[in-house]
Design an enzyme around this catalytic site. Sequence first.
Site, PDB file in Angstrom:
ATOM      1  N   ARG A 175       0.838  -1.205   0.000  1.00 61.48           N
ATOM      2  CA  ARG A 175       0.000   0.000   0.000  1.00 61.48           C
ATOM      3  C   ARG A 175       0.872   1.255   0.000  1.00 61.48           C
ATOM      4  O   ARG A 175       0.576   2.231  -0.692  1.00 61.48           O
ATOM      5  CB  ARG A 175      -0.937   0.005   1.212  1.00 61.48           C
ATOM      6  CG  ARG A 175      -2.036  -1.035   1.144  1.00 61.48           C
ATOM      7  CD  ARG A 175      -2.984  -0.918   2.323  1.00 61.48           C
ATOM      8  NE  ARG A 175      -3.805   0.289   2.249  1.00 61.48           N
ATOM      9  CZ  ARG A 175      -4.566   0.727   3.246  1.00 61.48           C
ATOM     10  NH1 ARG A 175      -4.601   0.067   4.403  1.00 61.48           N
ATOM     11  NH2 ARG A 175      -5.285   1.826   3.114  1.00 61.48           N
ATOM     12  N   CYS A 233      -1.298   6.083   9.136  1.00 63.22           N
ATOM     13  CA  CYS A 233      -1.624   4.788   8.516  1.00 63.22           C
ATOM     14  C   CYS A 233      -2.719   5.058   7.500  1.00 63.22           C
ATOM     15  O   CYS A 233      -2.648   6.033   6.758  1.00 63.22           O
ATOM     16  CB  CYS A 233      -2.028   3.771   9.586  1.00 63.22           C
ATOM     17  SG  CYS A 233      -3.402   4.314  10.637  1.00 63.22           S
TER      18      CYS A 233
END
Length: 276
Positions: A175, A233
């Site tokens: 990611r 995050c």
Amino acid sequence: MTGPLVSTDWLSGHLNDTVLRLADVRWYPGEPDRGRRAYEEAHIPGAIYVDLETDLSAARGPGRHPLPDWDVFAARMGELGMGDDSVVVAYDDRGGGVAARLWWMLRAIGHEHTHVLDGGLAAWTADGNPLTGDSPNHAPAKLTVDLRSGITVDRDELRNRLGAVLALDARAAERYRGEVEPLDPIAGHIPGAVNAPYEGNLDADGRFLPAETLAARYRGLGVGGETETVVYCGSGVTACHNLLAVEYAGLGEALLYPGSWSDWSTAGYEVATGPE
């Protein structure tokens, strides 16, 4: 008791303490009811269920899990039986990846007696401890808000300080590199951020690595010098795991970007891809 973590041995020996408040914070992306269903089926004796979506997040705000109003949060925790004298231990089944959010939020309002169960539910059952389907009925309690200052940054502050702070991205490497993005509209990472997947804080059994090992990991990423560290995050949840790890490693405290990538990626700001 000091430090952010407690062991299963400690918990089993204190399960009947009247000041203990055990919080099951299991949560699964895209399955908002699964955590509560899992709790109702079986949980550590004495645990209450704390819902990431409704108890630890606001309905609206920057990112997918915006921080709630602190007074609203404290009132809700008080309804669940957490008070100023409570020793709170949070757990999940992701090595603390969700439980650390509750740990960080309680610490943010000045409640120091809060911890995460090292290894979570898996460690508890692996060590031969029981589960139950019975839920406790704690009396409401008063949880005071004594909000700590300077523990978060918003997207504009972070953008203005890029290059002057160390930004750590707690998401999985694929990611971070922008190869996949299952939840947010744009793939990639904040320019200049360093990848530090939260799973790297854990051993093969899902327990935290020794403090000295974590210290070496984070020093290798640049934490611990004069540069301030900001952790993000996807939505401000698993970043708290890295905040806990940094503190447990003895490297002080880092800042949280609560909106995280789900906020940054919708703001039209610069995006980087690849390994750096």
